[in-house]
Each structure stands twice: as structure tokens, then as C-alpha cells.
Design an enzyme around this catalytic site. Sequence first.
Site, PDB file in Angstrom:
ATOM      1  N   VAL A  57       5.091   1.169   1.827  1.00 34.00           N
ATOM      2  CA  VAL A  57       4.058   0.923   0.682  1.00 34.00           C
ATOM      3  C   VAL A  57       3.113   2.097   0.600  1.00 34.00           C
ATOM      4  O   VAL A  57       2.279   1.811  -0.394  1.00 34.00           O
ATOM      5  CB  VAL A  57       3.581  -0.229   0.639  1.00 34.00           C
ATOM      6  CG1 VAL A  57       4.535  -1.505   0.507  1.00 34.00           C
ATOM      7  CG2 VAL A  57       2.777  -0.675   1.807  1.00 34.00           C
ATOM      8  N   TYR A  58       2.680   2.896   1.493  1.00 32.82           N
ATOM      9  CA  TYR A  58       1.637   3.672   1.418  1.00 32.82           C
ATOM     10  C   TYR A  58       2.029   4.676   0.451  1.00 32.82           C
ATOM     11  O   TYR A  58       2.677   5.815   0.798  1.00 32.82           O
ATOM     12  CB  TYR A  58       1.470   4.413   2.879  1.00 32.82           C
ATOM     13  CG  TYR A  58       0.907   3.459   4.052  1.00 32.82           C
ATOM     14  CD1 TYR A  58       0.429   2.169   3.715  1.00 32.82           C
ATOM     15  CD2 TYR A  58       0.900   3.959   5.153  1.00 32.82           C
ATOM     16  CE1 TYR A  58       0.076   1.198   4.485  1.00 32.82           C
ATOM     17  CE2 TYR A  58       0.497   2.995   6.377  1.00 32.82           C
ATOM     18  CZ  TYR A  58      -0.151   1.861   5.937  1.00 32.82           C
ATOM     19  OH  TYR A  58      -0.555   1.001   7.017  1.00 32.82           O
ATOM     20  N   SER A  59       1.139   4.652  -0.757  1.00 33.92           N
ATOM     21  CA  SER A  59       1.534   5.518  -1.912  1.00 33.92           C
ATOM     22  C   SER A  59       2.905   5.456  -2.238  1.00 33.92           C
ATOM     23  O   SER A  59       3.594   6.484  -2.688  1.00 33.92           O
ATOM     24  CB  SER A  59       0.977   6.990  -1.311  1.00 33.92           C
ATOM     25  OG  SER A  59      -0.416   7.271  -1.225  1.00 33.92           O
TER      26      SER A  59
END
Length: 327
Positions: A57-59
Site C-alpha cells: 500500500v505504500y504509494s
Amino acid sequence: MEYTHLGDTGLEVSQLCLGCMNFGTEQPWMVHDRDQARAVIERALDLGINFFDTANVYSHGESESILGDVLADADRDRAELVVATKVYGEMHEGPNGQGLSRKHVLDQAEASLERLGTDYIDLYQIHRWDEHTPIEETLSALDRLVEDGKVRYVGASTMPAWRFMKALHEADVDNYERFVSMQCEYNLVDRHEEANVLPLCADQEIGVIPWSPLAGGFLTGKYDRDGDPDSGRAATDEFMEKRFTDENWAVVEELREIADANDATPAQVALAWLLHKEVVDAPIVGPRTIDHLEDNVGALAVDLTDAEIDRLEAPVTPVWNREIGDV
């Protein structure tokens, strides 16, 4: 660089883990320039860091892609590197876009492998607890990934101790792959896990890899009690503002004095405090520049006395925070 075993496993990791959440374009305070992100990761490798943490989910996958591209180009033996990522958060709208169902876990593992450009993930972690999926289903999916050789170890992050113990018990009863690590928020001003999951990790020999070891930059000493932050994470993150309390400022004041006495920076002392904790294996640092990274690594040379540790801990009384712990 110094190395340690992760929990009771034989896996050797550097005593600092490079967190890669800052690499991407999701938030204004992140490193949007891929060349700058590459430079930080390459310098981490040069400094001996072999442990890298990211999440799908990081970016929305950018972080994994950036890390994968750099590691693919680096002249390093993949067998010496420990790549960690996570699953749980929303990756697309609609049904099955998030959570820890068998479908989502297996689908997202494949997507992470592709973005990371690797055949296997060393440490695959559940990012949060999924109240809508039986833990048996999640453990079964993770176990399948290990059996298929796509994952080496499994870990967990951010949950109440009773839930983590439930997962460990279920793994033991049904002979599923057991969680070997816990990624939890832990630093000098956020010490709620001392009253929650850390005693369990110590008892069960679970590796602890704290996130936000510098409290989002608060423990670097760059903020002033009477100041009004107009840049960086504190300017846009409401959670950061909650750290601006009298007892937390008292910690920062002690931090600055002890740093001066040790010819160190406040950030180095804050990290050194964590490294002195027997339950902690590798704090996850999130530098956005090479200078910040090198400063973080300097913490390994800071040796705090028992009296200094007592001074740093005195202002804060650890209390289990349900608002944080139950997310």
C-alpha cells in the site's frame, strides 16, 4: 554495521532496517524523486544494511517498485538481502480489494513479487488484523506461500497482544507457519507497547522491528516547544500534532542534553535507546536523504549509561492505548 538474528530464527539482519514508506508520491512529504530514493537505498547497501521493509500500500506499489529496481541493479548477492513487505491495506476499490482473505493474501503476494522483481519475499507481514477473516484462513494462505517457496518467514504488525497470541496459538495447534516478528510503533514518546505486545514478544522470542523509532521526526529535535511547524510531516499530519505534549517535550529536552554530552545527535540517542532494549532487534528508520541515513547509522556507536536511559524514560509512563492498539 552490526547484525543480529530476527527473533529465535537463524535469519541474520542488520541492526537497522531501511523503511521504504517515504519513497513514492502518495504524500507531499515523501521522496518523489526516484533518483534520490535510489541514492538513499544504494548508500544503505554500502553501509551494510541488508534489511529492507516496504508494503504493497505504500504509494500503491510505488515503494515496492522503487526498492525492487534498485536491488535488481545493485551488485549484491540476493541471498544476503532480507526483503520484507506487507499485506492487508486497500489496493483497489470493490470486493476483495483489501484484507487478509486467502484470495487477497495470495493475489497480493504475487503482485508484490512482480513489483519487487524477486522470486521470493524474505519476510511477509500482515499489516493489520482483519476482523472479517478467520485467522485460520489467513494462516493457511501464508503457510501455502511458504510451502511454495514464495515466502521465507511470516510476520505481523500493530495489534493487541491477545490477538497476536491467538494467532500464535492457532499456528501451533494447526501446525501452520508461525509469525517470527512483530512490527509495532515504539519510540521514546510512544511506549504503549511496553504495556501490551512487547512482554509477549519477549516471552515467545518474537523479533521486534519497531516502526516510527523517531516518532515521525519529533525525536530528531527539529521541532521547538513554542514553534509552529510549517513544513515536513508535522505540518500536514494531525497524528504528529498529538505528540506535542508537555511530557513529550520533557523527553526531547533530556534527549538534547544527553546528545550533547555524548557528542551525538538527538536522533542517534533516540535510536540508541531502542538498540539498548533486549526485546528490540532492528528499528525501522525512514531517512529521506543520505545525510539522515548516515546520521541514523551513527546511533550504533552511541553507548548510553543506565542513568541516561533512566533520564530519557522518566517523563513518560507507558499505558496501553486502545485507540492506537485496536486499529
